[in-house]
Design an enzyme around this catalytic site. Structure first.
Site, mmCIF file in Angstrom:
data_model
loop_
_atom_site.group_PDB
_atom_site.id
_atom_site.type_symbol
_atom_site.label_atom_id
_atom_site.label_comp_id
_atom_site.label_asym_id
_atom_site.label_seq_id
_atom_site.Cartn_x
_atom_site.Cartn_y
_atom_site.Cartn_z
ATOM 1 N N ASP A 19 -13.317 5.124 1.137
ATOM 2 C CA ASP A 19 -11.885 5.153 1.446
ATOM 3 C C ASP A 19 -11.387 6.600 1.422
ATOM 4 O OD1 ASP A 19 -9.142 4.923 1.528
ATOM 5 O OD2 ASP A 19 -8.958 3.566 -0.181
ATOM 6 N N GLU A 54 -7.201 0.699 -4.490
ATOM 7 C CA GLU A 54 -7.217 0.634 -3.024
ATOM 8 C C GLU A 54 -8.554 0.160 -2.432
ATOM 9 O OE1 GLU A 54 -5.649 4.494 -2.268
ATOM 10 O OE2 GLU A 54 -3.661 3.857 -2.910
ATOM 11 N N LYS A 97 2.604 11.427 -3.399
ATOM 12 C CA LYS A 97 1.579 10.740 -4.195
ATOM 13 C C LYS A 97 0.684 11.743 -4.911
ATOM 14 C CE LYS A 97 -1.766 7.006 -3.447
ATOM 15 N NZ LYS A 97 -2.301 6.170 -2.358
ATOM 16 N N ASP A 154 0.873 -1.174 0.000
ATOM 17 C CA ASP A 154 0.000 0.000 0.000
ATOM 18 C C ASP A 154 0.909 1.222 0.000
ATOM 19 O OD1 ASP A 154 -1.637 2.143 0.512
ATOM 20 O OD2 ASP A 154 -2.381 1.420 2.445
#
Lengths: 187, 612
Positions: free
Chosen positions: B189, B166, B70, B8
């Protein structure tokens, strides 16, 4: 051409039970997905599922299989009368939404949103009518399916008309639904 | 068979896991910790430092410490929010780069250092090398962002076996011990930098994604930033004399750290004490921050997830009552406000059985197990989040593979020559949901070549294939010769420098047309929009204001009216700004009213019927 019904071991017909199809797709995927099999054709299975899941594509595929893909796909007068109202409300909505989307002063936005409520209701109303039409057409499809197998020549024009009508309704509902969501995004 | 690890790669923290005798486990580092901060520090000399040590440098050397990288992955100039980072983000020649001192690096390189660190941690723990990986990305990542992530993995020395979404990974973690179930679930999420919502159907071990939606620049970072702003305001209110000394990178980094910690603690406690002992000029600052204050700041940010949830339900043709569970993942979902908000949207209490920090890594590890053959009983059918299309005549987007199509999938398109002897034709490939080509991401373009034949005779079929990673491949096939070849997408030539220059030139052209007059007219138009808006808002929701608030607004209104008469441009600008600021609460009340009405209408509407 590939018979997508036979991919799932089904007979070609206008209506397929969604739950049955979902289960079949799940079961077949266990052996056809590239994560578990090297040579199986998942892409075709996927395409078959996509085609049969959607009434417009399914009926189109059915007509192609029984050799009449070239039937003129004309929409019916019941549907033609919606072109005007749909275009009008969509344009009205866009004209109101565009300045709203650009506005960054909180209060002006809030007031414009308040003013848009009536246009949104109007949009919802048209969507409501179209959903009713859609349900009517799907019922008509079920009626044909209940008499299946049947005299092809007599039902082909109906099937082609239903597919054409449904295609437009789907497109309109998607356009209006998209606008509805764009409005909600601004809230 | 060599091991495959599941990773992850998070905005804030990253984790790595591996299958161990049929179970996914998350690996700890030497210190026994499983979360590795996604932070890279570049010391003035020597090798970059990654993880916890680097995270400690955020306050000490903010301009040399890269975090939330990211948010920059696969971005193009103009898409970076570069001003929100304390380190230097440069946009040139169509590329985004990060400068630390004299050194220049890329988001992929920084990510690869984080991945390499995880690799080393895992190898030290396992005592053997691992070089194959499954890496997670936000479901709403586009093709460019996925490719950048894959490249980062390869730079770190991994064979990247799969890029997995994800929320889908989290669904695998949830469903691993429910393989007999038939149910429909939503995964909400909300992480440090990105938000995803996915709806899945679980059918005896087959996990089929029905729809996905999200926003790749919405997350906990945004809440931290608002909280920093609040702290700055409070400090300036108490120590106005140091107003100009607050904007140092080191102090901002410290505030960010304090804000982030306070946010975490406020999920458990109703109020937390924030202390800053060393402000400029030997001042100190203490503040008791209540959860209520945090929630007031976070609410508008969390509210932005709502439309994505509605979209994903619309696309799946489901209503909230069709869902069996709503699973929460991502650290931010620990906030009581988020849980309450999710409960309102989905009309049920969310399922908090998954560890919000680890579920995604556990799921990535399960996918690694599927690929290595350790797990036979699970099939994951994911979708492509964004529609793929090409630009057609008139600058429109022609959709070839619609969003939420199950992957891997293919679609073909036939091209022909428009004039006799045409040698070739350029096709622009787009990704996105907008009708105009220019509003979507341009993934690149490719050239198809025609034989020298009369108009309309040449036929080249182009096949668009989205693989199991959600990454696009394009194949061209000349039907007359039967020749096939893989086409490379030439990445979109960056026009932004040119466009910007042109825009500047245009604005200069008009700059000196009776400037003063125009500025006055524009400002007055703004006032004349604001005044009736205030009046109408007061009629609709004025009764919900306190007397004091109402008087304040009335005072601001008269200030604008006076300024209009005075013809003093500066005065009018200030009065407009003050009225705009002073009516924020009024605006919120009005929006709440609009939301309530929208909700009422939504409840009255029949559930989506449908073709599915």
């Amino acid at each position: 051409m590939t018979d997508f019904f036979s991919v799932f071991g089904l007979q070609p017909r206008p209506v397929i039970d969604t739950a049955v199809l979902n289960d079949l797709f799940a079961t077949r995927s266990k052996t056809a997905h590239p994560d578990h099999a090297v040579n199986a054709d998942f892409v075709e299975l996927n395409e078959a599922f996509r085609t049969l899941s959607d009434p417009v594509r399914r009926v189109g595929h059915l007509l192609a299989l029984i050799g009449n893909a070239n039937l003129a796909e004309k929409t019916s007068p019941e549907i033609n009368r919606w072109f005007g109202p749909v275009a009008t409300i969509v344009q009205k909505f866009d004209r109101a939404l565009q300045p709203l989307a650009r506005e960054n002063r909180a209060l002006i936005r809030a007031v414009k949103i308040e003013e848009m409520q009536s246009i949104v209701s109007e949009l919802d109303e048209v969507s409501g009518y179209l959903s009713t039409e859609q349900e009517r057409l799907l019922r008509e499809l079920v009626d044909i399916d209940e008499r299946w197998p049947t005299n092809m020549a007599s039902v082909q024009p109906s099937l082609a008309r239903i597919a054409a009508d449904l295609r437009f309704i789907q497109k309109w509902l998607a356009q209006m639904g998209e606008r509805r969501l764009r409005f909600e995004e601004l809230l | 068979m060599t091991d495959i690890v599941g990773i992850d790669l998070g905005t804030t923290n990253s984790l790595i896991g591996i299958m161990d005798s049929g179970f996914p486990i998350i690996l700890a580092d030497k210190e026994g910790l499983r979360l590795t901060p996604s932070v890279v520090h570049y010391p003035a000399s020597g090798e970059p430092v990654v993880g916890r040590t680097a995270a400690r440098m955020r306050v000490i050397a903010p301009e040399r410490t890269i975090f939330s990288v990211k948010r920059l992955m696969g971005r193009r100039p103009g898409e970076t929010d570069k001003d929100t980072f304390p380190f230097s983000v440069a946009e040139a020649q169509g590329k985004v780069s990060i400068s630390v001192g004299e050194k220049s690096t890329t988001p992929e390189e920084v990510s690869s250092l984080i991945l390499r660190k995880l690799k080393t941690n895992a190898e030290q723990g396992l005592g053997r090398s691992v070089d194959r990986a499954v890496i997670t990305v936000p479901a709403y990542f586009n093709d460019l962002q996925r490719q950048a992530t894959k490249r980062a993995g390869e730079m770190a020395g991994f064979a990247v076996e799969r890029i997995i979404n994800e929320p889908t990974a989290a669904a695998l973690a949830y469903g691993l011990d429910r393989l007999k179930d038939r149910s429909k679930i939503a995964v909400y999420d909300l992480g440090g930098g990105t938000f995803d919502i996915s709806i899945l159907e679980l059918n005896e071990g087959v996990f089929r994604v029905l729809s996905t939606n999200g926003n790749t620049r919405l997350g906990g970072d945004d809440i931290d930033r608002e909280l920093v702003r609040l702290l700055e305001e409070r400090i300036t209110a108490r120590h106005p004399e140091i107003r100009n000394d607050l904007k140092t990178a080191a102090l901002l980094a410290q505030l960010r750290e304090l804000a982030h910690d306070a946010k975490l603690r406020l999920s458990e406690e109703p109020a937390v004490q924030i202390d800053i002992p060393f402000l400029p000029g030997n001042r100190r600052f203490g503040y008791l921050l209540a959860r209520r204050e945090l929630e007031a700041l976070a609410r508008p940010i969390i509210r932005r997830t709502r439309s994505h949830c509605l979209r994903s339900m619309d696309d799946a043709k489901l209503s909230p009552h069709d869902l069996d569970e709503v699973i929460l993942v991502g650290g931010v979902t620990r906030m009581p406000l988020v849980r309450q908000f999710v409960a309102e949207i989905f009309q049920r209490l969310p399922n908090t059985s998954q560890n919000p920090d680890e579920a995604v890594a556990v799921g990535a590890t399960i996918q690694a197990g599927i690929l290595s053959g350790d797990i036979q009983s699970i099939v994951l059918l994911d979708v492509t989040p964004l529609s793929l299309g090409i630009e057609t005549f008139g600058g429109l987007m022609n959709v070839i593979i619609p969003r939420n199509s199950t992957i891997p999938c293919k679609a073909g398109e036939m091209f022909t020559n428009a004039v006799a002897n045409q040698k070739s034709m350029w096709i622009k490939v787009l990704q996105g949901e907008r009708e105009l080509a220019k509003d979507n991401w341009e993934l690149g373009s490719f050239e198809i070549e025609f034989a020298r034949v009369p108009k309309g005779v040449a036929r080249v079929g182009v096949q668009f294939e989205i693989d199991a990673n959600g990454i696009l491949h394009v194949l061209a096939r000349d039907t007359s010769t039967g020749r096939e070849r893989v086409l490379d997408l030439t990445s979109a030539v960056d026009v932004s420098d040119e466009t910007v220059e042109k825009m500047i030139a245009e604005s200069l052209d008009h700059a000196f047309d009776d400037m003063a007059e125009r500025v006055w007219t524009e400002t007055a138009i703004k006032s004349n929009e604001l005044l009736p808006a205030v009046k109408s808002a007061l009629t609709l929701v004025g009764d919900q204001l306190t007397d004091r608030n109402r008087e304040e607004i009335e005072r601001l209104v008269s200030a604008v009216t006076e300024a209009l008469e005075s013809k003093d441009i500066q005065k009018l600008k200030a009065a407009n700004a003050a009225l705009d600021e002073g009516t924020q609460h009024l605006a919120t009340l009005l929006i709440d009213r609009a939301m309530a009405e929208a909700e009422k209408r939504r409840a009255q509407r029949p559930p989506p019927t449908g073709s599915r």
